[in-house]
Design an enzyme around this catalytic site. Sequence first.
Site, PDB file in Angstrom:
ATOM      1  N   GLU A  37      -0.496   4.988  -0.479  1.00 36.43           N
ATOM      2  CA  GLU A  37      -1.308   6.210  -0.604  1.00 36.43           C
ATOM      3  C   GLU A  37      -0.654   7.267  -0.362  1.00 36.43           C
ATOM      4  OE1 GLU A  37      -2.586   3.546   1.204  1.00 36.43           O
ATOM      5  OE2 GLU A  37      -4.778   3.632   1.138  1.00 36.43           O
ATOM      6  N   ASP A  89      -7.332  13.266 -25.335  1.00 36.60           N
ATOM      7  CA  ASP A  89      -7.235  11.750 -24.632  1.00 36.60           C
ATOM      8  C   ASP A  89      -6.902  10.801 -25.967  1.00 36.60           C
ATOM      9  OD1 ASP A  89      -7.831   8.956 -24.222  1.00 36.60           O
ATOM     10  OD2 ASP A  89      -9.825   9.265 -23.459  1.00 36.60           O
ATOM     11  N   ARG A 102      -2.010  -2.597 -18.172  1.00 32.13           N
ATOM     12  CA  ARG A 102      -3.127  -2.001 -18.228  1.00 32.13           C
ATOM     13  C   ARG A 102      -3.269  -0.853 -17.293  1.00 32.13           C
ATOM     14  NH1 ARG A 102      -6.820  -4.692 -21.363  1.00 32.13           N
ATOM     15  NH2 ARG A 102      -8.175  -3.260 -21.054  1.00 32.13           N
ATOM     16  N   TYR A 119       0.920  -1.377  -0.059  1.00 32.89           N
ATOM     17  CA  TYR A 119       0.017  -0.048   0.027  1.00 32.89           C
ATOM     18  C   TYR A 119       0.882   1.184  -0.157  1.00 32.89           C
ATOM     19  CZ  TYR A 119      -4.877  -1.023   0.383  1.00 32.89           C
ATOM     20  OH  TYR A 119      -6.174  -1.582   0.041  1.00 32.89           O
TER      21      TYR A 119
END
Length: 419
Positions: free
Chosen positions: A56, A200, A235, A54
């Site tokens: 964050e 985009d 991805r 983790y």
Amino acid sequence: MPLYDRLADTDPAVADLLRSELDRQQHTLILIASENYASPAVLAAQGSIFCNKYAEGYPAKRYYNGCANMDGVEQLAIDRAKALFGCEHVNVQPHAGAQANTAVYQALLQPGDGILSLKLDHGGHLTHGMPLNVSGQMYHITHYGVGRESGRIDMDEVRRLALEVKPRLILFGASAYPRWYEVEAFRAVADEVGALLMADMAHVMGLIAGGSHPDPVPLCDIVTFTTHKTMRGPRGGMILCREEYAKDIDRAVFPGQQGGPFMHSIAAKAVMLAEAVTPQFRAYAQAVVDNAAALAEVLSARGYRLTSGGTDNHLMLVDLTDKGITGRDAAAALEAAGICVNKNVIPFDERSPFVTSGIRVGTPSITTRGFGREECARVGGLIADVLGDLESEGVKARVRAAVAELCAAHPLYADLLED
Ligand code: DSN
């Protein structure tokens, strides 16, 4: 013990599906324009113990301890992206293109603000304002389209609509648009109406990175893209922006849209970026474009209408209206012959998105496996053969044999599961 053997021991059902999918990817022609084959190095990073952590926050500003290596790998990805794309700021954390786009809107717009973007059924993307997507629900969407005859974005229409609705954000980029974008004209319209300009570039970022597509980064306020299409990475998504938007963008990605970043994906994005600066990648990008042109030429010569008359990039949209067949049936017949494309609406399509009058054909994957113009011309011929007689089992059998020959000549992931 090799990793695959461990998987097979623990979960034979998943291992079987993995082997079967490897076989499909190795032995069929993947012509879905948004797919690609990530390198073994990218796969190694993606399938690594980075997934256990983790982290964050952002490098040197984390909420958890033990993040030194997370800082290292994320900073590496950031530095490499800045160097490759020449942008002022980058956020490498978006889990996908949808999160990247939604974070941009959250960072720069208020609910109800206007977005001007390409219609979904003219090639646009669902995150550009589809009514069921958060973009369509939170913002005031106006769409431009492509010309019925030209198949190209009509910049006069873009300007007319922009003057009319004065959007806060003008957006270009698409999932099924075979031409270059007129970036300077978009910038001029954005300046004229005081709008932000966002690109985009999910589909074409690899071509931009490789120098085979005009670079929108210097002219746009924001550029988003996905990392698994022509970029050939894992991805995921990324956002490039000017420094003045950096804080708002970062805050919108985390904690606005996401919690803990996928550090394994960020590691794989770093690897992807190292690959994208190589001469081999530049050659790849140009080959993708050359191969699409070769394939398009054969399909046109065999009597298939391509929207806009051809392609500038990695994909083409084949309009089957005058052949009396649907995109759904065409894609199914091609799959039975070993060729994987997707059914796709064409601009002004009268059929539903589940049926469609077209197919989308792209060259990123077959170029990764080493196909050149000659092979792509042959692929164009095989597609035309199948489309010419959807019911014929004989044609499909002959095409399957040709596909097997082409795949055997360009093997892929040969020892992936035998490490
Ligand atoms: N699903 C992607 C594509 O195929 O273009 C867009 O997100």
